[in-house]
Scaffold this active site. Sequence first.
Site, short mmCIF file in Angstrom:
data_model
loop_
_atom_site.label_atom_id
_atom_site.label_comp_id
_atom_site.label_asym_id
_atom_site.label_seq_id
_atom_site.Cartn_x
_atom_site.Cartn_y
_atom_site.Cartn_z
N VAL A 170 -55.56 -47.53 45.94
CA VAL A 170 -56.85 -46.83 45.97
C VAL A 170 -57.86 -47.75 46.63
CG1 VAL A 170 -58.65 -45.74 44.57
CG2 VAL A 170 -56.26 -45.57 43.88
N GLY A 225 -56.18 -55.63 32.35
CA GLY A 225 -57.54 -55.20 32.04
C GLY A 225 -58.44 -55.26 33.25
N ALA A 226 -59.78 -55.32 33.00
CA ALA A 226 -60.78 -55.24 34.06
C ALA A 226 -60.47 -54.00 34.91
CB ALA A 226 -60.82 -56.51 34.90
N ASP A 247 -60.91 -47.89 39.33
CA ASP A 247 -60.34 -46.57 39.66
C ASP A 247 -58.88 -46.66 40.11
OD1 ASP A 247 -62.67 -45.45 38.96
OD2 ASP A 247 -63.30 -44.86 40.98
N GLY A 248 -58.48 -47.83 40.65
CA GLY A 248 -57.07 -48.01 41.02
C GLY A 248 -56.19 -47.88 39.78
N HIS A 249 -56.60 -48.54 38.69
CA HIS A 249 -55.82 -48.44 37.44
C HIS A 249 -55.83 -47.00 36.92
CE1 HIS A 249 -57.04 -52.84 37.17
NE2 HIS A 249 -55.75 -52.91 37.04
N ASP A 280 -50.02 -54.56 45.12
CA ASP A 280 -49.19 -55.76 44.91
C ASP A 280 -47.77 -55.39 45.31
OD1 ASP A 280 -51.13 -57.67 43.46
OD2 ASP A 280 -51.39 -55.76 42.46
N GLY A 283 -49.02 -50.58 40.97
CA GLY A 283 -49.73 -50.26 42.21
C GLY A 283 -49.02 -50.85 43.43
O1 PAF Z 1 -50.44 -56.53 38.43
C1 PAF Z 1 -50.85 -57.00 37.35
O2 PAF Z 1 -51.93 -56.65 36.86
C2 PAF Z 1 -50.00 -58.03 36.61
O3 PAF Z 1 -49.31 -58.86 37.50
C3 PAF Z 1 -49.02 -57.40 35.60
C4 PAF Z 1 -48.00 -56.51 36.28
C5 PAF Z 1 -49.80 -56.58 34.57
C6 PAF Z 1 -48.25 -58.49 34.85
O4 PAF Z 1 -49.11 -59.33 34.14
#
Ligand code: PAF
Length: 283
Positions: A181, A35-36, A39-41, A155, A152
Amino acid sequence: MSRSPMIVRTVPALRRALDRLKAKKATTALVPTMGALHDGHVSLVRLAKRRATRVIVSIFVNPTQFAPSEDFSSYPRTWKADVAKLAAEEVDLIWNPDVKTMYPDGFATRILTEGPATAGLEDRFRPHFFGGVTTVVGKLFTQVRPDFAVFGEKDFQQLRVVTRMARDLDLGVRVIGSRTVRERDGLAMSSRNVNLSPEERRTAPVLYRAMKEAARRLRAGDDLEAARAGGAELAAGAGFALDYFEVRHAGTLAPIASAKDGPMRILTAARIGTTRLIDNVAV
Ligand code: PAF
């Protein structure tokens, strides 16, 4: 135009919803998130939409990937805004289990990964982290059984770890990495950026600049250690407390001695004030 996604919170309801979604030979892509959303998501969701006919986004702040000293309780939670963003992207389903659903009483199983998960980067500073990530992602993959899953590149070690895990355990999910992003000044988008004070926010893009400078020197043929140390000094000089600033093999994340040892990736994690930022660039 926006279309409300289906919101599902229990495993039986998820099974029923997926049976409906997967009818008519649909292909599915999962975007796991905590969540939170920013724009990257949104860019992950858009990539998922290009790969599959149905898109599922999971929103679950996973307690097992936070150490007791970390920010689980203060991790930003912006449910209403998240749903609005996913509706605007016409996501089909939001999987939003609670902690009891993911970790029922007596839960006693953990996925233990090696290889990229023990590369001495995030794992060195957050030893609990990948056990929590792989266990929850393993569960998400088996619950949703998607054809694709999008993560992404920000990470980068996590991306390598879940890619390896999906292959090693024959989970039948193709993991796709999505470009980081950035804000206009280069800062990688992250849910934790909201924790930066205005002054820290002004300094934060130096981390990206430091990696770019090290990458430029490596491309120009500079000695690997000199380029790495120069980048680390730039970031430290701006006020970052570095956990690591490393040049690694882009595929295995193993340490390398020189540019001849393979495709390179620069990876860093650093604290500014109380906020820990992680980022990486290709060389
Ligand atoms: O990258 C994240 O937001 C978290 O590590 C993930 C992959 C959703 C796992 O909780």
